[in-house]
Scaffold this motif. Structure first.
Motif, PDB file in Angstrom:
ATOM      1  N   LYS A 227      14.245  26.026  -0.111  1.00 23.74           N
ATOM      2  CA  LYS A 227      13.160  25.172   0.382  1.00 23.74           C
ATOM      3  C   LYS A 227      11.801  25.668  -0.110  1.00 23.74           C
ATOM      4  CE  LYS A 227      15.567  23.734   4.593  1.00 23.74           C
ATOM      5  NZ  LYS A 227      15.563  23.743   6.083  1.00 23.74           N
ATOM      6  N   HIS A 229      11.234  27.477  -2.792  1.00 25.83           N
ATOM      7  CA  HIS A 229      11.139  27.265  -4.242  1.00 25.83           C
ATOM      8  C   HIS A 229      10.763  25.819  -4.551  1.00 25.83           C
ATOM      9  CE1 HIS A 229      12.461  26.990  -8.493  1.00 25.83           C
ATOM     10  NE2 HIS A 229      12.045  28.232  -8.531  1.00 25.83           N
ATOM     11  N   ASP A 230      11.391  24.884  -3.849  1.00 27.45           N
ATOM     12  CA  ASP A 230      11.020  23.478  -4.034  1.00 27.45           C
ATOM     13  C   ASP A 230       9.552  23.250  -3.689  1.00 27.45           C
ATOM     14  OD1 ASP A 230      13.543  22.800  -4.864  1.00 27.45           O
ATOM     15  OD2 ASP A 230      14.162  21.881  -2.978  1.00 27.45           O
ATOM     16  N   CYS A 233       7.098  24.483  -6.252  1.00 30.35           N
ATOM     17  CA  CYS A 233       7.210  23.689  -7.480  1.00 30.35           C
ATOM     18  C   CYS A 233       6.758  22.244  -7.280  1.00 30.35           C
ATOM     19  CB  CYS A 233       8.652  23.706  -7.988  1.00 30.35           C
ATOM     20  SG  CYS A 233       9.200  25.313  -8.609  1.00 30.35           S
ATOM     21  N   ILE A 235       8.159  19.978  -5.215  1.00 28.00           N
ATOM     22  CA  ILE A 235       9.299  19.075  -5.028  1.00 28.00           C
ATOM     23  C   ILE A 235       9.445  18.763  -3.545  1.00 28.00           C
ATOM     24  CG2 ILE A 235      11.795  18.818  -5.285  1.00 28.00           C
ATOM     25  CD1 ILE A 235      11.604  20.826  -7.626  1.00 28.00           C
ATOM     26  N   ASP A 236       9.420  17.495  -3.208  1.00 28.07           N
ATOM     27  CA  ASP A 236       9.525  17.080  -1.806  1.00 28.07           C
ATOM     28  C   ASP A 236      10.080  15.656  -1.774  1.00 28.07           C
ATOM     29  OD1 ASP A 236       9.300  16.601   0.901  1.00 28.07           O
ATOM     30  OD2 ASP A 236       7.135  16.291   0.859  1.00 28.07           O
ATOM     31  N   TYR A 237      11.308  15.518  -1.296  1.00 26.91           N
ATOM     32  CA  TYR A 237      11.940  14.196  -1.236  1.00 26.91           C
ATOM     33  C   TYR A 237      11.870  13.574   0.152  1.00 26.91           C
ATOM     34  CZ  TYR A 237      13.924  15.755  -5.675  1.00 26.91           C
ATOM     35  OH  TYR A 237      14.085  16.227  -6.965  1.00 26.91           O
TER      36      TYR A 237
END
Length: 396
Positions: A227, A229-230, A233, A235-237
């Motif tokens: 989580k 690392h996302d 970067c 990244i979040d969906y």
């Protein structure tokens, strides 16, 4: 196949929302330092403050006596949650014509709006955001900062950079580059314990953390490495919830086996419920801002109590201390108990402040670290590998 649209998420951020509401209600407060804090004790924590008070050194959760010393000419007002909820509802109504996907914060002036695919109706996302901000300012008097990005996380970080009243556009595909130079304390979802561990290894920026693989991060922060690392970067969906949708609730309930008037037995059951809720919150990287308790008496009567946590928490020690007080407020009849229900409505993301005034001795960080260690042991060896003495109670 239908056309696939790139996500366009707008984040509106009305800085110092509670103080802004009070200043609009009382024009004499405009331009003055304002501190919002509970009445009745100098050790009460600051709920919110105006930009003038912030510039004087006041921070959220700072003890009121310390805030008064830093800003002696500040006007101190008690929080009015109902007033802030009504103001938040008025803001939401101004935004509703633009999208059915609107996710407001909890009386904090934050608002996500997903305008993906609405360009033919409202024009580019940046124009829609600008019109929203202008309408809110014209109709309500608030002046929000706003940002447009491909997901909620990046949009929220962007408004943090330009508040109290700026604007920011993050181009699709530039999420990681945008976050790269920023401090880790600006990234939502990184807990204080995580931040401390990363800083111990001189990892200060999102780019430095993003340079590690999830496996390498796992050595530092454990199971939450993916989580984090996302997040660094960009990244979040996570979706923007539809307007009016009820937020999720984390809850647990347990019977007492046989009706009991033994306080230690009831507290042992309560601690087990707290452990369940705490573990679930930590697995989601969330924290409890509000707790609701219901107890059922043996004669069929029921009693409800609730409270707000400031700052929000997810460690078992803090949650149990709060829940124990709730239990004793609810259990006022000399009647046996047979059922306890505990719920955390609308859990919130961990927030890391640049200045951790609310935790000068590192107590919160230590409790979070302990809770994380217990979670890791139980994940590997089973739940009963660690059992607090409090839950091993023999009724008299």
């Amino acid at each position: 196949m239908g056309r696939v649209f790139e996500r366009e998420v707008i984040h509106l951020n009305i800085a110092d929302f509670a103080a802004a509401v009070e200043s609009l209600r009382e024009p004499s407060l405009r331009g003055r330092p304002v501190i919002i804090a509970p009445a009745g004790g100098q050790r009460a924590g600051v709920y919110d403050m105006s930009e003038e008070a912030y510039q004087a050194g006041v921070r959220k959760n700072m003890p009121l006596y310390q805030a008064r010393r830093r800003c002696r000419d500040a006007a101190v007002l008690a929080p009015q949650p109902q007033r802030y909820a009504q103001a938040m509802a008025r803001v939401v109504r101004r935004v509703m014509p633009y999208s059915p996907l609107i996710e407001p914060g909890e009386m904090d002036g934050h608002l996500f709006v997903d305008v993906t695919g609405t360009g033919r109706l409202h024009g580019p996302a940046r124009d829609a955001a600008r019109r929203m901000a202008r309408q809110i300012q014209r109709d309500l008097g608030f002046c929000p900062a706003w940002a447009v990005a491909a997901n909620k996380l990046v949009a929220k970080v962007a408004t943090r950079l330009v508040k109290p009243a700026g604007q920011y556009l993050v181009a699709p595909g530039d999420e990681a580059g945008f976050l790269w130079p920023l401090g880790l304390d600006l990234i939502p979802g990184i807990s204080r314990d995580d931040l401390f561990r990363l800083r111990e290894l001189n990892l200060m920026t999102a780019g430095q953390a993003a340079g590690l693989s999830p496996e390498q991060l796992a050595v530092i922060v454990g199971r939450r490495a993916g989580k984090i690392h996302d997040a660094v970067c960009g990244i979040d969906y996570s979706p923007v919830s539809p307007a009016g949708e009820r937020p999720d609730t984390v809850s647990a309930a347990c019977g007492l086996g046989s009706d009991t008037n033994c306080v230690s037995a009831a507290e042992a059951v309560l601690y087990r419920l707290v452990e369940k809720i705490g573990a679930e919150l930590r697995s989601r990287n969330r924290a409890a801002r509000r707790l609701v308790m219901a107890i059922d008496y043996a004669d069929g009567r029921c009693c409800f109590r609730q409270t707000t946590l400031e700052p929000p928490a997810a460690d078992d020690i803090t949650l149990f201390a709060v829940c124990r007080r709730l239990l004793h407020k609810a259990w006022v009849r000399r009647v046996r108990l047979f059922y306890v229900y505990l719920a955390c409505p609308a859990p919130v993301a961990f927030q890391v402040q640049r200045q951790l005034f609310s935790d000068p001795a590192g107590v919160i960080a230590t409790r979070n670290s302990l809770a994380g260690a217990v979670d890791r042991i139980r994940h590997r060896f089973g739940h009963d590998a660690v059992r607090p003495g409090r839950v091993m109670v023999v009724q008299p």
